[in-house]
Design an enzyme around this catalytic site. Structure first.
Site, PDB file in Angstrom:
ATOM      1  N   ASP A  63      30.441 -13.212  40.033  1.00 52.41           N
ATOM      2  CA  ASP A  63      31.412 -14.275  40.278  1.00 52.41           C
ATOM      3  C   ASP A  63      31.325 -14.642  41.754  1.00 52.41           C
ATOM      4  O   ASP A  63      31.749 -13.877  42.623  1.00 52.41           O
ATOM      5  CB  ASP A  63      32.819 -13.784  39.918  1.00 52.41           C
ATOM      6  CG  ASP A  63      33.895 -14.821  40.209  1.00 52.41           C
ATOM      7  OD1 ASP A  63      33.558 -15.947  40.631  1.00 52.41           O
ATOM      8  OD2 ASP A  63      35.087 -14.496  40.010  1.00 52.41           O
ATOM      9  N   ILE A  64      30.775 -15.819  42.049  1.00 54.18           N
ATOM     10  CA  ILE A  64      30.548 -16.186  43.448  1.00 54.18           C
ATOM     11  C   ILE A  64      31.832 -16.612  44.160  1.00 54.18           C
ATOM     12  O   ILE A  64      31.812 -16.869  45.364  1.00 54.18           O
ATOM     13  CB  ILE A  64      29.480 -17.285  43.584  1.00 54.18           C
ATOM     14  CG1 ILE A  64      29.881 -18.565  42.849  1.00 54.18           C
ATOM     15  CG2 ILE A  64      28.136 -16.765  43.115  1.00 54.18           C
ATOM     16  CD1 ILE A  64      28.911 -19.723  43.064  1.00 54.18           C
ATOM     17  N   TYR A 153      35.067 -34.498  41.987  1.00 61.30           N
ATOM     18  CA  TYR A 153      33.767 -33.808  41.955  1.00 61.30           C
ATOM     19  C   TYR A 153      32.977 -34.067  43.238  1.00 61.30           C
ATOM     20  O   TYR A 153      32.550 -33.130  43.921  1.00 61.30           O
ATOM     21  CB  TYR A 153      32.969 -34.255  40.736  1.00 61.30           C
ATOM     22  CG  TYR A 153      31.524 -33.809  40.761  1.00 61.30           C
ATOM     23  CD1 TYR A 153      31.192 -32.460  40.659  1.00 61.30           C
ATOM     24  CD2 TYR A 153      30.487 -34.733  40.900  1.00 61.30           C
ATOM     25  CE1 TYR A 153      29.869 -32.044  40.697  1.00 61.30           C
ATOM     26  CE2 TYR A 153      29.171 -34.330  40.934  1.00 61.30           C
ATOM     27  CZ  TYR A 153      28.862 -32.984  40.830  1.00 61.30           C
ATOM     28  OH  TYR A 153      27.554 -32.578  40.883  1.00 61.30           O
ATOM     29  N   LYS A 157      32.135 -31.369  46.353  1.00 60.14           N
ATOM     30  CA  LYS A 157      30.745 -31.068  46.709  1.00 60.14           C
ATOM     31  C   LYS A 157      30.491 -31.370  48.181  1.00 60.14           C
ATOM     32  O   LYS A 157      29.768 -30.636  48.863  1.00 60.14           O
ATOM     33  CB  LYS A 157      29.781 -31.873  45.823  1.00 60.14           C
ATOM     34  CG  LYS A 157      29.754 -31.433  44.371  1.00 60.14           C
ATOM     35  CD  LYS A 157      29.216 -30.025  44.184  1.00 60.14           C
ATOM     36  CE  LYS A 157      27.733 -29.946  44.373  1.00 60.14           C
ATOM     37  NZ  LYS A 157      27.193 -28.583  44.089  1.00 60.14           N
TER      38      LYS A 157
END
Length: 312
Positions: A63-64, A153, A157
């Site tokens: 799990d990053i 989104y 990012k």
């Protein structure tokens, strides 16, 4: 070199598995950089990670968003490089799931950057053309252009990119677009099904960009790992098209001639987020820096369809 790949069960992650299995970075298929096969095999050790481990596919659970877990695996496996293929990519759902989107797209890359900074390693991070879109572009977007995301989104990012840069780690950020492959769910697979089963199909013609075959991107990443030069780069296949043009070629190359594919406007498909009308990426920097010759988008589409057994 020990390379950890996140999101290993997604489209790009699976193509990185293909690259690792072949033991070759970029040979043929439009790329003009080649190395000795056996030398590469002997120098690379890949560790593929994801949040789930599908049956029959070797995957290390990671799990990053958990920086402690990251630190543990990076130190235990003596990781030299992380290739981050993980992301929250559901553009529409992100508008109502902003907390998780922020966690995966902005905070997790920061975690990766912090940990790689601690060990002096390299982070290769995959970003998106959706960092653009708010301005009426009509020429290919450059790396130094200001980000103008139109939705959650793209905004998350862009924050992920900013967090990586602020960490001070050794990084390479690659923005890509319209990704497809033999693996997972993607536009090519959806259109293959629809053009095979529908007598008529309406597809938007007023959104223009460039498709990217994930295997081509994986090859480019493997070349970059050899001689990383810190910065942001753009990568997609060459050329430009609309989603309508893309669909027409998918139907033509797969022999789905009975479907009448027609152009339509974006407003005929209501969406909670405005998508970029023009997000063609300028790839001059990555081609000049890494001496890459990138395949034209129709050539790569044919290659992917051939690998899927769908090319007629």
């Amino acid at each position: 070199m020990n390379i950890l790949v996140t999101g290993a069960n997604g489209q790009l992650g699976n193509e990185m598995r293909v690259i690792a299995a072949r033991g070759i970075a970029a040979q043929g298929d439009g790329f003009n950089t080649a190395r000795c096969n056996e030398a590469v095999k002997g120098s690379r050790n890949y560790i593929f990670t994801d949040v789930v481990a599908p049956e029959g596919i070797e995957t290390t659970i990671l799990d990053i968003t958990d920086i402690s877990a990251l630190r543990t695996i990076v130190r235990e496996k003596a990781i030299d490089c992380i290739v981050n293929c993980a992301a929250y990519t559901n553009v529409d759902k992100a508008e109502t799931d902003s907390e998780l989107c922020e966690k995966l797209n902005a905070k997790a890359p920061e975690n990766l950057a912090v940990v790689m900074k601690e060990v002096g390693g390299l982070l290769v991070h995959i970003s998106t053309d959706y960092v653009f879109g708010g301005d009426p572009y009509n020429t290919p977007c450059r790396e130094d252009q200001k980000g103008t995301p139109t939705g959650v989104y793209g905004l998350t990012k862009l924050r992920g990119e900013e967090n990586i840069i602020a960490s001070g780690c050794n990084y390479v950020i690659i923005r890509t677009a319209w990704l497809y492959s033999e693996y997972g769910k993607n536009f090519v697979k959806t259109m293959l099904n629809l053009t095979a089963t529908k007598p008529q199909l309406n597809v938007v013609f007023d959104q223009v960009g460039t498709p990217t075959y994930a295997l081509d991107l994986a090859r480019a990443i493997d070349v970059i790992i050899d001689n990383p030069r810190t910065g942001i780069y753009h990568f997609s296949n060459e050329g430009a098209c609309s989603w309508y043009d893309f669909t027409k070629m998918i139907a033509e190359y797969s022999g789905h001639k009975d479907c009448d594919v027609r152009p339509c406007h974006s407003d005929e498909f209501p969406s909670p987020v405005k998508r970029p009308a023009y997000s063609v990426l300028d790839k001059t920097k990555i081609k000049n820096t890494y001496n890459l010759t990138i395949p034209y988008w129709t050539d790569s589409l044919k290659a992917c369809l051939a690998n899927m057994g769908e090319l007629k």
